[in-house]
Design a protein around this motif. Structure first.
Motif, PDB file in Angstrom:
ATOM      1  N   ILE A  68      14.196   9.836 -16.699  1.00 25.52           N
ATOM      2  CA  ILE A  68      15.622   9.712 -17.016  1.00 25.52           C
ATOM      3  C   ILE A  68      16.375  10.990 -16.611  1.00 25.52           C
ATOM      4  O   ILE A  68      15.802  12.067 -16.481  1.00 25.52           O
ATOM      5  N   GLY A  69      17.685  10.820 -16.444  1.00 23.70           N
ATOM      6  CA  GLY A  69      18.566  11.963 -16.147  1.00 23.70           C
ATOM      7  C   GLY A  69      18.341  12.533 -14.761  1.00 23.70           C
ATOM      8  O   GLY A  69      18.084  11.803 -13.811  1.00 23.70           O
ATOM      9  N   GLU A  88      25.911  10.921 -15.658  1.00 24.46           N
ATOM     10  CA  GLU A  88      25.093  10.142 -16.600  1.00 24.46           C
ATOM     11  C   GLU A  88      25.023  10.818 -17.975  1.00 24.46           C
ATOM     12  O   GLU A  88      25.162  12.041 -18.093  1.00 24.46           O
ATOM     13  N   TYR A 125      10.148   7.581 -20.668  1.00 27.37           N
ATOM     14  CA  TYR A 125      10.252   7.163 -22.078  1.00 27.37           C
ATOM     15  C   TYR A 125       8.912   7.384 -22.794  1.00 27.37           C
ATOM     16  O   TYR A 125       8.886   7.758 -23.967  1.00 27.37           O
ATOM     17  N   ARG A 183      16.379   6.968 -32.048  1.00 29.97           N
ATOM     18  CA  ARG A 183      17.239   6.418 -30.991  1.00 29.97           C
ATOM     19  C   ARG A 183      17.173   4.890 -31.006  1.00 29.97           C
ATOM     20  O   ARG A 183      18.186   4.216 -30.845  1.00 29.97           O
ATOM     21  N   LYS A 243      20.927   3.476 -31.438  1.00 35.25           N
ATOM     22  CA  LYS A 243      21.066   3.991 -30.067  1.00 35.25           C
ATOM     23  C   LYS A 243      22.485   4.488 -29.779  1.00 35.25           C
ATOM     24  O   LYS A 243      22.674   5.411 -28.996  1.00 35.25           O
ATOM     25  N   TYR A 281      25.781   7.904 -26.918  1.00 31.40           N
ATOM     26  CA  TYR A 281      26.740   6.952 -26.340  1.00 31.40           C
ATOM     27  C   TYR A 281      28.131   7.192 -26.916  1.00 31.40           C
ATOM     28  O   TYR A 281      29.136   7.119 -26.225  1.00 31.40           O
ATOM     29  N   GLN A 325      23.985   4.006 -15.289  1.00 36.02           N
ATOM     30  CA  GLN A 325      23.781   2.912 -16.239  1.00 36.02           C
ATOM     31  C   GLN A 325      24.542   3.075 -17.568  1.00 36.02           C
ATOM     32  O   GLN A 325      25.309   2.185 -17.959  1.00 36.02           O
ATOM     33  N   ARG A 346      27.819   0.894 -18.843  1.00 35.12           N
ATOM     34  CA  ARG A 346      27.796   0.080 -20.058  1.00 35.12           C
ATOM     35  C   ARG A 346      29.064   0.306 -20.880  1.00 35.12           C
ATOM     36  O   ARG A 346      29.659  -0.645 -21.385  1.00 35.12           O
TER      37      ARG A 346
HETATM   38  O1  F6P Z   1      16.821   5.274 -16.245  1.00 31.19           O
HETATM   39  C1  F6P Z   1      18.071   5.391 -15.662  1.00 31.19           C
HETATM   40  C2  F6P Z   1      19.079   5.942 -16.631  1.00 31.19           C
HETATM   41  O2  F6P Z   1      20.344   5.940 -15.999  1.00 31.19           O
HETATM   42  C3  F6P Z   1      18.757   7.334 -17.177  1.00 31.19           C
HETATM   43  O3  F6P Z   1      19.151   8.379 -16.357  1.00 31.19           O
HETATM   44  C4  F6P Z   1      19.508   7.296 -18.493  1.00 31.19           C
HETATM   45  O4  F6P Z   1      19.099   8.272 -19.398  1.00 31.19           O
HETATM   46  C5  F6P Z   1      19.215   5.895 -18.949  1.00 31.19           C
HETATM   47  O5  F6P Z   1      19.169   5.097 -17.791  1.00 31.19           O
HETATM   48  C6  F6P Z   1      20.224   5.348 -19.911  1.00 31.19           C
HETATM   49  O6  F6P Z   1      19.719   4.151 -20.453  1.00 31.19           O
HETATM   50  P1  F6P Z   1      19.211   4.104 -21.947  1.00 31.19           P
HETATM   51  O7  F6P Z   1      20.376   4.600 -22.761  1.00 31.19           O
HETATM   52  O8  F6P Z   1      18.895   2.668 -22.152  1.00 31.19           O
HETATM   53  O9  F6P Z   1      18.018   5.019 -22.076  1.00 31.19           O
END
Ligand code: F6P
Length: 193
Positions: free
Chosen positions: A20-21, A80, A91, A105, A109, A120, A146, A150
């Protein structure tokens, strides 16, 4: 009527590794999406319509938008969700190193804030100037991430923000939103990549 187009960046090297990130480059598959995006946009926007493209300041969105021949603007507010100490982890690694955080989380979340990072709820607040600018702009295409998509999507579709963290925003898909008097019309075009 004016519309707003939304797209995630093309698949990144981090997406491939489940990390992620970060600020990774797009993958070869992501590159295919970047090359196909102008055609997809033409199909959805139509010829001769003026469009401005907004990206984040991260490489994967700029790379994805680079073949689009429109005026472009980079916004830090479109970066992001900041995952703080978890940036660059998978994860599974987060669950192993920060089990309590991982569970928290999942419980909440929307409100969960990464250590040294954002929730968020924080993102929704930092997106306020973007939403204001969107409301007073003509046709805009946003290429971003992502979590950010959202929140923007939930705003226009009138989905309670608390539900946005769980919404599906697929890769390699162009979403067209057309706000009407009482609702927003939605169309999705998949690049099949
Ligand atoms: O995995 C891609 C991504 O854009 C990460 O960089 C981000 O932390 C994550 O998705 C956000 O999705 P979630 O909030 O479901 O972890």
């Amino acid at each position: 009527p004016r519309s707003i187009w939304l797209s995630r960046h093309g698949e990144s090297m981090y997406n491939l590794d489940g990390k992620i990130g970060g600020d990774a480059d797009i993958s070869p598959r992501g590159e295919m999406y970047a090359r196909k995006l102008p055609e997809l946009v033409k199909q959805s926007v139509g010829d001769g319509r003026k469009l401005t493209v907004w990206t984040s300041t991260l490489k994967r969105t700029i790379q994805t938008a680079r073949f689009l021949e429109f005026e472009k603007l980079e916004w830090k507010a479109l970066d992001e969700l900041d995952s703080g100490v978890c940036d660059g982890l998978t994860y599974a690694e987060i669950e192993e190193r920060f089990p309590e955080d991982f569970a928290q989380r999942d419980d909440d979340k929307y409100n969960y804030r990464y250590l040294g990072g954002e929730s968020y709820r924080d993102v929704v607040i930092r997106l306020e100037p973007i939403i204001m600018e969107l409301e007073r702009s003509e046709n805009i295409l946003i290429v971003t991430h992502q979590a950010i998509l959202r929140c923007i999507y939930a705003y226009f579709m009138n989905v309670p923000q608390e539900r946005s963290p769980w919404m599906e925003v697929p890769l390699h898909t162009l979403i067209k939103l057309t706000p009407k008097a009482y609702s927003t019309h939605e169309e999705r075009l998949s690049a099949d990549i």
